[in-house]
Write an enzyme that holds these catalytic residues in place. Structure first.
Site, PDB file in Angstrom:
ATOM      1  N   ARG A   1      11.807  -5.152   4.956  1.00  0.00           N
ATOM      2  CA  ARG A   1      11.480  -3.741   4.689  1.00  0.00           C
ATOM      3  C   ARG A   1      12.427  -2.791   5.429  1.00  0.00           C
ATOM      4  NH1 ARG A   1       5.562  -1.646   5.534  1.00  0.00           N
ATOM      5  NH2 ARG A   1       5.852  -2.481   7.637  1.00  0.00           N
TER       6      ARG A   1
ATOM      7  N   ARG B   1      -0.383  -7.816  13.995  1.00  0.00           N
ATOM      8  CA  ARG B   1      -0.997  -6.913  12.996  1.00  0.00           C
ATOM      9  C   ARG B   1      -1.872  -7.703  12.016  1.00  0.00           C
ATOM     10  NH1 ARG B   1       4.364  -4.537  11.174  1.00  0.00           N
ATOM     11  NH2 ARG B   1       3.245  -3.767   9.358  1.00  0.00           N
TER      12      ARG B   1
ATOM     13  N   ARG C   1      11.374  -0.540  10.690  1.00  0.00           N
ATOM     14  CA  ARG C   1      10.266  -0.050  11.511  1.00  0.00           C
ATOM     15  C   ARG C   1      10.182  -0.813  12.822  1.00  0.00           C
ATOM     16  NH1 ARG C   1       4.817   0.676   8.008  1.00  0.00           N
ATOM     17  NH2 ARG C   1       3.950  -0.502   9.743  1.00  0.00           N
TER      18      ARG C   1
ATOM     19  N   LYS D   1       0.844  -1.214   0.000  1.00  0.00           N
ATOM     20  CA  LYS D   1       0.000   0.000   0.000  1.00  0.00           C
ATOM     21  C   LYS D   1       0.878   1.264   0.000  1.00  0.00           C
ATOM     22  CE  LYS D   1      -2.001  -1.133   3.901  1.00  0.00           C
ATOM     23  NZ  LYS D   1      -1.339  -2.410   4.233  1.00  0.00           N
TER      24      LYS D   1
ATOM     25  N   ARG E   1      -9.821   1.528   8.548  1.00  0.00           N
ATOM     26  CA  ARG E   1      -9.210   0.294   9.042  1.00  0.00           C
ATOM     27  C   ARG E   1     -10.239  -0.588   9.742  1.00  0.00           C
ATOM     28  NH1 ARG E   1      -3.570   0.665   8.196  1.00  0.00           N
ATOM     29  NH2 ARG E   1      -2.485  -0.573   9.707  1.00  0.00           N
TER      30      ARG E   1
HETATM   31  P1  AP5 Z   1       4.814  -1.557   1.908  1.00  0.00           P
HETATM   32  O1  AP5 Z   1       4.498  -0.767   0.693  1.00  0.00           O
HETATM   33  O2  AP5 Z   1       5.489  -0.876   3.051  1.00  0.00           O
HETATM   34  O3  AP5 Z   1       3.507  -2.340   2.422  1.00  0.00           O
HETATM   35  P2  AP5 Z   1       2.231  -1.800   3.193  1.00  0.00           P
HETATM   36  O4  AP5 Z   1       1.050  -2.480   2.621  1.00  0.00           O
HETATM   37  O5  AP5 Z   1       2.227  -0.307   3.197  1.00  0.00           O
HETATM   38  O6  AP5 Z   1       2.518  -2.394   4.629  1.00  0.00           O
HETATM   39  P3  AP5 Z   1       2.438  -1.740   6.073  1.00  0.00           P
HETATM   40  O7  AP5 Z   1       3.133  -2.707   6.994  1.00  0.00           O
HETATM   41  O8  AP5 Z   1       2.925  -0.330   6.081  1.00  0.00           O
HETATM   42  O9  AP5 Z   1       0.932  -1.768   6.341  1.00  0.00           O
HETATM   43  P4  AP5 Z   1       0.297  -1.686   7.690  1.00  0.00           P
HETATM   44  O10 AP5 Z   1      -1.105  -1.480   7.309  1.00  0.00           O
HETATM   45  O11 AP5 Z   1       0.587  -2.849   8.588  1.00  0.00           O
HETATM   46  O12 AP5 Z   1       1.041  -0.452   8.426  1.00  0.00           O
HETATM   47  P5  AP5 Z   1       0.683   1.064   8.580  1.00  0.00           P
HETATM   48  O13 AP5 Z   1       1.929   1.846   8.519  1.00  0.00           O
HETATM   49  O14 AP5 Z   1      -0.450   1.451   7.723  1.00  0.00           O
HETATM   50  O15 AP5 Z   1       5.697  -2.799   1.414  1.00  0.00           O
HETATM   51  C1  AP5 Z   1       6.206  -3.771   2.334  1.00  0.00           C
HETATM   52  C2  AP5 Z   1       7.547  -4.296   1.804  1.00  0.00           C
HETATM   53  O16 AP5 Z   1       7.313  -5.008   0.592  1.00  0.00           O
HETATM   54  C3  AP5 Z   1       8.567  -3.202   1.470  1.00  0.00           C
HETATM   55  O17 AP5 Z   1       9.853  -3.662   1.807  1.00  0.00           O
HETATM   56  C4  AP5 Z   1       8.435  -3.030  -0.069  1.00  0.00           C
HETATM   57  O18 AP5 Z   1       9.653  -2.591  -0.657  1.00  0.00           O
HETATM   58  C5  AP5 Z   1       8.067  -4.443  -0.496  1.00  0.00           C
HETATM   59  N1  AP5 Z   1       7.191  -4.481  -1.666  1.00  0.00           N
HETATM   60  C6  AP5 Z   1       6.145  -3.653  -1.944  1.00  0.00           C
HETATM   61  N2  AP5 Z   1       5.539  -4.034  -3.102  1.00  0.00           N
HETATM   62  C7  AP5 Z   1       6.229  -5.137  -3.543  1.00  0.00           C
HETATM   63  C8  AP5 Z   1       6.070  -6.004  -4.687  1.00  0.00           C
HETATM   64  N3  AP5 Z   1       5.089  -5.838  -5.582  1.00  0.00           N
HETATM   65  N4  AP5 Z   1       6.942  -7.036  -4.815  1.00  0.00           N
HETATM   66  C9  AP5 Z   1       7.936  -7.240  -3.897  1.00  0.00           C
HETATM   67  N5  AP5 Z   1       8.138  -6.450  -2.808  1.00  0.00           N
HETATM   68  C10 AP5 Z   1       7.286  -5.417  -2.634  1.00  0.00           C
HETATM   69  O19 AP5 Z   1       0.116   1.090  10.099  1.00  0.00           O
HETATM   70  C11 AP5 Z   1       1.002   0.863  11.184  1.00  0.00           C
HETATM   71  C12 AP5 Z   1       0.240   0.943  12.487  1.00  0.00           C
HETATM   72  O20 AP5 Z   1      -0.374   2.254  12.628  1.00  0.00           O
HETATM   73  C13 AP5 Z   1      -0.928  -0.033  12.649  1.00  0.00           C
HETATM   74  O21 AP5 Z   1      -0.502  -1.285  13.105  1.00  0.00           O
HETATM   75  C14 AP5 Z   1      -1.793   0.704  13.669  1.00  0.00           C
HETATM   76  O22 AP5 Z   1      -1.275   0.564  14.965  1.00  0.00           O
HETATM   77  C15 AP5 Z   1      -1.647   2.162  13.254  1.00  0.00           C
HETATM   78  N6  AP5 Z   1      -2.675   2.616  12.297  1.00  0.00           N
HETATM   79  C16 AP5 Z   1      -2.480   2.944  10.992  1.00  0.00           C
HETATM   80  N7  AP5 Z   1      -3.632   3.324  10.423  1.00  0.00           N
HETATM   81  C17 AP5 Z   1      -4.580   3.206  11.376  1.00  0.00           C
HETATM   82  C18 AP5 Z   1      -5.975   3.457  11.396  1.00  0.00           C
HETATM   83  N8  AP5 Z   1      -6.642   3.862  10.298  1.00  0.00           N
HETATM   84  N9  AP5 Z   1      -6.646   3.231  12.551  1.00  0.00           N
HETATM   85  C19 AP5 Z   1      -6.015   2.823  13.669  1.00  0.00           C
HETATM   86  N10 AP5 Z   1      -4.684   2.588  13.731  1.00  0.00           N
HETATM   87  C20 AP5 Z   1      -3.969   2.768  12.580  1.00  0.00           C
END
Ligand code: AP5
Length: 223
Positions: free
Chosen positions: A131, A173, A162, A15, A91
């Site tokens: 990552r 998660r 991270r 994402k 979410r």
């Molecule tokens: P990446 O693009 O970073 O993946 P992502 O889907 O963004 O994964 P996240 O771990 O960031 O999602 P998340 O939802 O758990 O975390 P968030 O920060 O939103 O890619 C991952 C890896 O894969 C990278 O190394 C990349 O290079 C690689 N990659 C990408 N595409 C690829 C491909 N096609 N092929 C191969 N490799 C690839 O949230 C973190 C925390 O914040 C949550 O746990 C929660 O505590 C809080 N939070 C966030 N939003 C909310 C909300 N709305 N409500 C409540 N709490 C929230």
């Protein structure tokens, strides 16, 4: 009329990676709640301490705090951008309803589209283990494609892992995703707003598919 594009998918689905690319390619505004909450967590006040603890546990931050953060940034986008990419928001069903209410008040509910980046859990876990992120501009990397000096190629900051990318927190998660976020798939599917994309492919073909949809939705006439 603005486009509101929600990228939905499990941790590690790509994402963040695709949000950065879409925002650069189409001049869209990026609202990534994970990044915004990590910014809050680095500050030094009681709310920051609470947010930091929730992130480190892999749980969801409470809906009221998230709504406050998102509303602030959406208001900025409303002024200057033709579209917004929402990465990691909504979410859960409460947040989806809050977003729908917000867009309905603005007469923009029909401008919301959701893309599900579909990825098997085992592949996502492998990606997360490798990552690395830029702590300054929030760009996403992976150890198999990292610049040799370990620095961000956009802003030069030293890349870091991270805090919530440990095995135990990643597992938590995923549980939270299955329990709270997966019900959104049905929520948006029944409203006819959801498109599924196979995210178990290299970044470029996924981006091309997304870009095709964005082009179409940006030029869609108001209903
Ligand atoms: P990446 O693009 O970073 O993946 P992502 O889907 O963004 O994964 P996240 O771990 O960031 O999602 P998340 O939802 O758990 O975390 P968030 O920060 O939103 O890619 C991952 C890896 O894969 C990278 O190394 C990349 O290079 C690689 N990659 C990408 N595409 C690829 C491909 N096609 N092929 C191969 N490799 C690839 O949230 C973190 C925390 O914040 C949550 O746990 C929660 O505590 C809080 N939070 C966030 N939003 C909310 C909300 N709305 N409500 C409540 N709490 C929230």
């Amino acid at each position: 009329m603005r486009l509101y594009l929600v990228l939905l998918g499990p941790p590690g689905a790509g994402k963040g990676t695709q949000t950065h690319r879409l925002c650069e390619a189409f001049g869209l505004f990026r609202v990534a709640t994970g990044d915004l909450l990590r910014r809050v967590a680095r500050e030094d006040h009681p709310l920051a301490v609470r947010v930091r603890a929730v992130l480190e546990a892999g749980q969801l931050v409470d809906d009221a705090t998230v709504l406050e953060v998102v509303s602030h940034y959406l208001a900025q986008a409303a002024e200057a951008y033709s579209g917004v990419v929402l990465d990691g928001y909504p979410r859960n069903l409460v947040q989806a309803q809050q977003l729908e209410d917000y867009l309905t008040r603005r007469g923009e509910a029909e401008r919301l589209w959701v893309v599900l980046l579909d990825l098997p859990e085992a592949v996502a876990v492998r990606r997360l283990a490798g990552r690395r992120i830029c702590p300054r501009c929030e760009r996403v990397y992976n150890v198999d494609r990292i610049p040799p000096d370990g620095r961000c190629e956009v802003c030069g900051a030293l890349l870091v892992q991270r805090a919530d990318d440990t095995e135990a927190v990643i597992r938590r998660r995923f549980q939270v995703y299955r329990e709270h976020t997966e019900p959104l798939i049905r929520y948006y599917e029944t409203r006819g707003r959801l498109v599924r994309l196979d995210a178990d492919r290299p970044e470029d073909p996924i981006f091309e598919c997304l870009a095709g949809y964005v082009r179409q939705w940006l030029t869609q006439p108001a209903e």
